[in-house]
Design a protein around this motif. Structure first.
Motif, PDB file in Angstrom:
ATOM      1  N   VAL A  98       0.839  -1.202   0.000  1.00 55.55           N
ATOM      2  CA  VAL A  98       0.000   0.000   0.000  1.00 55.55           C
ATOM      3  C   VAL A  98       0.875   1.253   0.000  1.00 55.55           C
ATOM      4  O   VAL A  98       0.609   2.221  -0.731  1.00 55.55           O
ATOM      5  CB  VAL A  98      -0.977  -0.005   1.195  1.00 55.55           C
ATOM      6  N   GLY A  99       1.922   1.236   0.816  1.00 60.53           N
ATOM      7  CA  GLY A  99       2.837   2.379   0.854  1.00 60.53           C
ATOM      8  C   GLY A  99       3.472   2.649  -0.494  1.00 60.53           C
ATOM      9  O   GLY A  99       3.549   3.808  -0.941  1.00 60.53           O
ATOM     10  N   ALA A 100       3.916   1.597  -1.168  1.00 61.81           N
ATOM     11  CA  ALA A 100       4.518   1.767  -2.492  1.00 61.81           C
ATOM     12  C   ALA A 100       3.487   2.282  -3.498  1.00 61.81           C
ATOM     13  O   ALA A 100       3.787   3.165  -4.315  1.00 61.81           O
ATOM     14  CB  ALA A 100       5.124   0.452  -2.967  1.00 61.81           C
ATOM     15  N   ALA A 101       2.263   1.735  -3.433  1.00 59.24           N
ATOM     16  CA  ALA A 101       1.211   2.194  -4.352  1.00 59.24           C
ATOM     17  C   ALA A 101       0.922   3.678  -4.142  1.00 59.24           C
ATOM     18  O   ALA A 101       0.786   4.441  -5.118  1.00 59.24           O
ATOM     19  CB  ALA A 101      -0.052   1.362  -4.152  1.00 59.24           C
ATOM     20  N   LEU A 102       0.831   4.084  -2.883  1.00 54.93           N
ATOM     21  CA  LEU A 102       0.574   5.504  -2.596  1.00 54.93           C
ATOM     22  C   LEU A 102       1.753   6.379  -3.016  1.00 54.93           C
ATOM     23  O   LEU A 102       1.557   7.511  -3.469  1.00 54.93           O
ATOM     24  CB  LEU A 102       0.248   5.688  -1.115  1.00 54.93           C
ATOM     25  N   MET A 103       2.957   5.862  -2.873  1.00 55.08           N
ATOM     26  CA  MET A 103       4.148   6.604  -3.312  1.00 55.08           C
ATOM     27  C   MET A 103       4.079   6.844  -4.834  1.00 55.08           C
ATOM     28  O   MET A 103       4.358   7.940  -5.310  1.00 55.08           O
ATOM     29  CB  MET A 103       5.410   5.828  -2.950  1.00 55.08           C
ATOM     30  N   HIS A 104       3.650   5.809  -5.561  1.00 58.35           N
ATOM     31  CA  HIS A 104       3.520   5.970  -7.017  1.00 58.35           C
ATOM     32  C   HIS A 104       2.401   6.943  -7.368  1.00 58.35           C
ATOM     33  O   HIS A 104       2.512   7.680  -8.351  1.00 58.35           O
ATOM     34  CB  HIS A 104       3.280   4.613  -7.686  1.00 58.35           C
ATOM     35  N   LEU A 105       1.341   6.960  -6.564  1.00 60.29           N
ATOM     36  CA  LEU A 105       0.224   7.866  -6.828  1.00 60.29           C
ATOM     37  C   LEU A 105       0.577   9.309  -6.507  1.00 60.29           C
ATOM     38  O   LEU A 105       0.339  10.207  -7.323  1.00 60.29           O
ATOM     39  CB  LEU A 105      -1.001   7.441  -6.000  1.00 60.29           C
ATOM     40  N   VAL A 106       1.178   9.546  -5.347  1.00 57.84           N
ATOM     41  CA  VAL A 106       1.364  10.903  -4.840  1.00 57.84           C
ATOM     42  C   VAL A 106       2.712  11.505  -5.232  1.00 57.84           C
ATOM     43  O   VAL A 106       2.790  12.677  -5.599  1.00 57.84           O
ATOM     44  CB  VAL A 106       1.193  10.923  -3.298  1.00 57.84           C
ATOM     45  N   VAL A 107       3.769  10.723  -5.160  1.00 54.65           N
ATOM     46  CA  VAL A 107       5.112  11.260  -5.375  1.00 54.65           C
ATOM     47  C   VAL A 107       5.561  11.098  -6.828  1.00 54.65           C
ATOM     48  O   VAL A 107       5.882  12.070  -7.503  1.00 54.65           O
ATOM     49  CB  VAL A 107       6.134  10.599  -4.418  1.00 54.65           C
ATOM     50  N   PHE A 108       5.571   9.853  -7.302  1.00 53.66           N
ATOM     51  CA  PHE A 108       6.086   9.603  -8.656  1.00 53.66           C
ATOM     52  C   PHE A 108       5.089   9.979  -9.751  1.00 53.66           C
ATOM     53  O   PHE A 108       5.481  10.338 -10.854  1.00 53.66           O
ATOM     54  CB  PHE A 108       6.495   8.137  -8.823  1.00 53.66           C
ATOM     55  N   LYS A 109       3.807   9.840  -9.448  1.00 58.49           N
ATOM     56  CA  LYS A 109       2.736  10.153 -10.416  1.00 58.49           C
ATOM     57  C   LYS A 109       3.010   9.507 -11.777  1.00 58.49           C
ATOM     58  O   LYS A 109       2.898  10.143 -12.823  1.00 58.49           O
ATOM     59  CB  LYS A 109       2.570  11.667 -10.550  1.00 58.49           C
ATOM     60  N   ASP A 110       3.349   8.212 -11.732  1.00 60.20           N
ATOM     61  CA  ASP A 110       3.772   7.514 -12.946  1.00 60.20           C
ATOM     62  C   ASP A 110       2.731   6.549 -13.514  1.00 60.20           C
ATOM     63  O   ASP A 110       3.006   5.815 -14.452  1.00 60.20           O
ATOM     64  CB  ASP A 110       5.085   6.761 -12.679  1.00 60.20           C
ATOM     65  N   GLY A 111       1.517   6.518 -12.942  1.00 58.56           N
ATOM     66  CA  GLY A 111       0.454   5.679 -13.492  1.00 58.56           C
ATOM     67  C   GLY A 111       0.403   4.274 -12.908  1.00 58.56           C
ATOM     68  O   GLY A 111      -0.507   3.511 -13.235  1.00 58.56           O
ATOM     69  N   VAL A 112       1.348   3.894 -12.060  1.00 61.48           N
ATOM     70  CA  VAL A 112       1.363   2.548 -11.496  1.00 61.48           C
ATOM     71  C   VAL A 112       0.082   2.305 -10.695  1.00 61.48           C
ATOM     72  O   VAL A 112      -0.553   1.256 -10.832  1.00 61.48           O
ATOM     73  CB  VAL A 112       2.623   2.319 -10.623  1.00 61.48           C
ATOM     74  N   PHE A 113      -0.310   3.244  -9.880  1.00 61.36           N
ATOM     75  CA  PHE A 113      -1.507   3.089  -9.038  1.00 61.36           C
ATOM     76  C   PHE A 113      -2.768   2.891  -9.885  1.00 61.36           C
ATOM     77  O   PHE A 113      -3.596   2.052  -9.576  1.00 61.36           O
ATOM     78  CB  PHE A 113      -1.667   4.315  -8.130  1.00 61.36           C
ATOM     79  N   ARG A 114      -2.894   3.647 -10.948  1.00 59.15           N
ATOM     80  CA  ARG A 114      -4.102   3.593 -11.794  1.00 59.15           C
ATOM     81  C   ARG A 114      -4.271   2.247 -12.497  1.00 59.15           C
ATOM     82  O   ARG A 114      -5.356   1.909 -12.945  1.00 59.15           O
ATOM     83  CB  ARG A 114      -4.090   4.718 -12.813  1.00 59.15           C
ATOM     84  N   ARG A 115      -3.212   1.470 -12.594  1.00 61.49           N
ATOM     85  CA  ARG A 115      -3.284   0.182 -13.276  1.00 61.49           C
ATOM     86  C   ARG A 115      -4.214  -0.801 -12.548  1.00 61.49           C
ATOM     87  O   ARG A 115      -4.820  -1.655 -13.181  1.00 61.49           O
ATOM     88  CB  ARG A 115      -1.896  -0.448 -13.388  1.00 61.49           C
ATOM     89  N   MET A 116      -4.329  -0.659 -11.219  1.00 62.70           N
ATOM     90  CA  MET A 116      -5.150  -1.584 -10.441  1.00 62.70           C
ATOM     91  C   MET A 116      -6.353  -0.888  -9.808  1.00 62.70           C
ATOM     92  O   MET A 116      -7.218  -1.532  -9.249  1.00 62.70           O
ATOM     93  CB  MET A 116      -4.297  -2.250  -9.339  1.00 62.70           C
ATOM     94  N   TRP A 117      -6.428   0.420  -9.903  1.00 64.36           N
ATOM     95  CA  TRP A 117      -7.543   1.145  -9.303  1.00 64.36           C
ATOM     96  C   TRP A 117      -8.832   0.822 -10.057  1.00 64.36           C
ATOM     97  O   TRP A 117      -8.840   0.755 -11.276  1.00 64.36           O
ATOM     98  CB  TRP A 117      -7.258   2.645  -9.330  1.00 64.36           C
ATOM     99  N   PRO A 118      -9.930   0.628  -9.314  1.00 60.66           N
ATOM    100  CA  PRO A 118     -11.198   0.269  -9.972  1.00 60.66           C
ATOM    101  C   PRO A 118     -11.629   1.353 -10.917  1.00 60.66           C
ATOM    102  O   PRO A 118     -12.114   1.203 -11.946  1.00 60.66           O
ATOM    103  CB  PRO A 118     -12.193   0.146  -8.840  1.00 60.66           C
TER     104      PRO A 118
END
Length: 183
Positions: A163-183
């Protein structure tokens, strides 16, 4: 982000259903095991037994979802890693995901095994008998339950890291990783 970079709807449903169940099962497991048996003060055998039945049934559902998830992965595949990930991020992601897969199978299986061995029958939601054909001594079951608990703790820590890594990708990196699994 193209559709090929996003997990399929069935992947996402299984992911989030599994996550919700695990997030609920861990505290329920800790709480139910802390309720004393009579004649100890605070004993509530009806609540304890009810929570155990819910915990066992939803644990088996997690195991079934894990089987479905692997079947989806084999039949549909998964999107390739995001190209912007560093080597460390790819290795950490792969290691975390592989270990989570192992634990999502192992934790419920160990609980099912120990319960089947010493405290059967195991029924799915009080109705469908699913007891494994093993029996054992109380000391063996207690050891399996300790491993069940330890692997559940490890899985919980990995879920926090995930979860921490997913949030890091969402908030800090903003690289689309989180959106790949978001409903």
């Amino acid at each position: 982000m193209s559709q090929a970079d996003v997990y399929s709807t069935p992947h996402r449903i299984i992911h989030w259903a599994t996550a919700a169940l695990i997030i609920g099962l861990v505290p329920i497991g800790i709480y139910m095991s802390s309720i004393p048996y009579p004649p100890n003060p605070g004993a509530n055998p009806a609540l304890k037994n009810s929570l155990y039945e819910w915990h066992k049934s939803f644990g088996l559902v997690v195991l079934l979802l894990a089987v479905a998830r692997v079947a989806l992965k084999v039949t549909q595949g998964t999107p390739p890693p995001v190209p912007t990930l560093t080597t460390f991020q790819r290795i950490a992601s792969a290691a975390t995901h592989h270990l989570l897969y192992v634990l999502i199978f192992l934790v419920p299986f160990l609980g099912w095994l120990a319960t089947s061995m010493c405290y059967g029958p195991v029924n799915l939601f009080w109705t469908i008998p699913v007891t494994l054909p093993f029996s054992g001594q109380e000391s063996t079951c207690a050891g399996i339950y300790r491993v069940h608990f330890g692997t559940a703790v490890l899985m919980t820590l990995l879920v926090f890291a995930h979860v921490g890594a997913a949030l890091m990708h969402l908030v800090v990196f903003k690289d689309g990783v989180f959106r790949r699994m978001w409903p």
